[in-house]
Design an enzyme around this catalytic site. Structure first.
Site, PDB file in Angstrom:
ATOM      1  CG  HIS A  28      -1.948  -1.079   1.199  1.00 48.93           C
ATOM      2  ND1 HIS A  28      -3.292  -0.835   1.016  1.00 48.93           N
ATOM      3  CD2 HIS A  28      -1.826  -2.428   1.309  1.00 48.93           C
ATOM      4  CE1 HIS A  28      -3.955  -1.981   1.021  1.00 48.93           C
ATOM      5  NE2 HIS A  28      -3.085  -2.962   1.209  1.00 48.93           N
ATOM      6  CG  ASP A 136      -4.934   2.103   1.808  1.00 45.41           C
ATOM      7  OD1 ASP A 136      -5.798   1.219   1.939  1.00 45.41           O
ATOM      8  OD2 ASP A 136      -3.803   1.866   1.355  1.00 45.41           O
TER       9      ASP A 136
END
Length: 498
Positions: A28, A136
């Site tokens: 990520h 995110d």
């Protein structure tokens, strides 16, 4: 710096800053950093701050963030470490950890963003104005901060467009049809997900869906997706055309496929004491191998196997006879959620005599500069866990994959690559790692079959991957699909500041 996008806009407009908040896990963070770089380098008016929440999920992530010094980043971009919450007790199961960490870090995010706002008010002509948050997929609980500061928020996905579609489908299945999603784990059901052409075996759904403690977090993220200003996805139209079209039905926010965004060569995320020597040794060995002759085995920052599974891989490599480069990591103790470590001596895990017998054709390594290896002309196949970053790196390099998913949404990614797109071969598409036990061992016969398929010199999959590699590069060029999507995103970001 690429200023061609910037020339399309009036450069006298106010400068703005976008705040990225990734989940503190390797895949990520790398994707978020590279996406922030792309946006900043594409328009002189935009600055970006990437806020790193701590504690990170693994030590490799910490090493990567430490390597992101000002000299490695473009102008107008910074990476900021938020205060560590090591002693808050949030680091237990992954789902509760994600939710708890994001909630606990909110005051620190608010403090940082307040300084941006204060500075812009003090120096409105010299300091950038806060333009919004890029959150995110799995820290969308931060979205209320955007409302507090009166700015829009965007979603950033470290997975593909088809996966985003699956989240929305499963949320509707859960909320509207009252489906008990964990019951799908061992079922033979097949699901008709709009972002996929083919029916998906339910057992290939992400691990989070099957765990009752993590399911609410997954469903909550899917619900929040619909309220974002836009969804930024690391993919490109030519790769996931059906999935992207399925998301463009007007019922969810605009989708911006900006990829493939991969880590740049020479920007290693690991900084061990012997890293330079390791890198040189690996690349020199590859230089000595014939073109497309080496199969590369690497399973990501969390990829490791039991003693029994390692032996099956070794047997398969010996039996198939292909040259190989194998990144082999030591698993954590059973039940512990932590990243693998290095073996002191590979002899302790490999079959007796394996290293001597394979000395002429193979190399076992602790660490792998994956982007550089995949880009080397000697590499002809990639045995991968199917993390989305690794998948895009493989496609960009034109190297076909043999899929061996382990956790997360990797089974879904493997299905998409093998069945949906025909860009990979299967070793075992439904393999899944459980951190509390070793799991089912994939046999050397299954591994050998996959190795032989992926290394066939002129098969249809190799040709398709080469074609997709060319399309992936065109997507990023001027007037390419991802280039155009980026222009539209920047236009949206700047639209509030005239």
């Amino acid at each position: 710096m690429n200023n061609s996008l910037a020339t399309k806009y009036f450069l006298g407009m106010k400068k703005v800053e976008v705040v990225f908040i990734p989940l503190p896990a390797m895949g990520h963070i790398i994707a978020a950093v590279e996406m922030a770089k792309l946006i900043v380098e594409s328009d002189d008016r935009i600055s970006a701050s990437v806020l790193m929440m701590k504690p990170a999920l693994d030590s490799t992530t910490t090493k990567y963030t430490e390597s992101l010094t000002a000299s490695t980043l473009p102008n107008r971009m910074r990476v900021v470490d938020l205060p560590s919450l090591e002693h808050t007790g949030v680091h237990n199961t992954s789902a509760s950890w994600m939710a708890s960490l994001a909630e606990a870090q909110k005051p620190h995010v608010k403090e940082f963003v307040s300084k941006i706002k204060a500075q812009s008010e003090l120096s409105p002509h010299d300091s950038p104005q806060l333009a919004g948050f890029v959150l995110d997929t799995f820290v969308l609980g931060m979205n209320d901060l955007a409302a507090e500061f009166g700015v829009p928020w965007y979603v950033f996905s470290a997975s593909g467009a088809a996966f985003i579609g699956s989240m929305l489908y499963l949320q509707a299945l859960h909320d509207e049809q009252k489906a008990d999603l964990p019951e799908y784990k061992d079922s033979d059901a097949e699901l008709e997900i709009p972002s996929l052409v083919n029916r998906l075996p339910a057992k290939l759904l992400p691990s989070m869906v099957f765990k009752r403690e993590s399911l609410p977090h997954f469903i909550g993220a899917a619900r929040r997706l619909k309220h974002a200003r836009g969804i930024l996805i690391n993919t490109f139209k030519e790769l996931e055309s059906h999935a992207i079209n399925s998301l463009s039905n007007g019922e969810i926010p605009p989708v911006y496929p900006l990829g493939p965004i991969v880590r740049c060569k020479g920007n290693s995320y690991d900084v061990g004491s012997n890293i330079i020597n390791d890198y040189t040794d690996i690349m020199q060995w590859l230089d000595d191998q014939p073109p497309c002759s080496v199969v590369f085995l690497c399973f990501g920052s969390w990829g490791s196997f039991s003693v029994g599974q390692v032996k099956e891989i070794a047997y398969a490599l010996e039996q198939c006879g292909h040259r190989f480069l194998w990144c082999l990591r030591k698993p954590p103790c059973k039940g512990k959620i932590e990243s693998p470590s290095d073996y002191v001596n590979f002899q302790e895990i490999l079959p007796e005599g394996f290293l001597d017998r394979s000395d002429k054709i193979g190399k076992v390594i602790k660490w792998a500069p994956q982007v550089e290896i995949l880009g080397h002309k000697a590499v002809g196949g990639f045995v991968s866990h199917c993390g989305w970053n690794s998948t895009l790196e493989s496609i960009l390099s034109g190297v076909p994959m043999a899929t061996w998913p382990l956790y997360g949404e990797q089974q879904f990614n493997a299905f998409e690559m093998v069945i949906e797109l025909g860009l990979a071969v299967e070793i075992k598409i439904d393999s899944r790692r459980d951190f509390s036990k070793d799991g089912i061992i994939v046999s050397s016969d299954d591994i050998k079959r996959g190795l032989k398929l992926v290394m066939e010199p002129d098969n249809e999959i190799r040709k398709k991957v080469k074609e997709m590699s060319q399309l992936s590069r065109k997507a990023l060029m001027e007037d390419g699909s991802s280039y155009s999507a980026l222009a539209h995103l920047i236009e949206d970001i700047m639209g509030n500041y005239k």
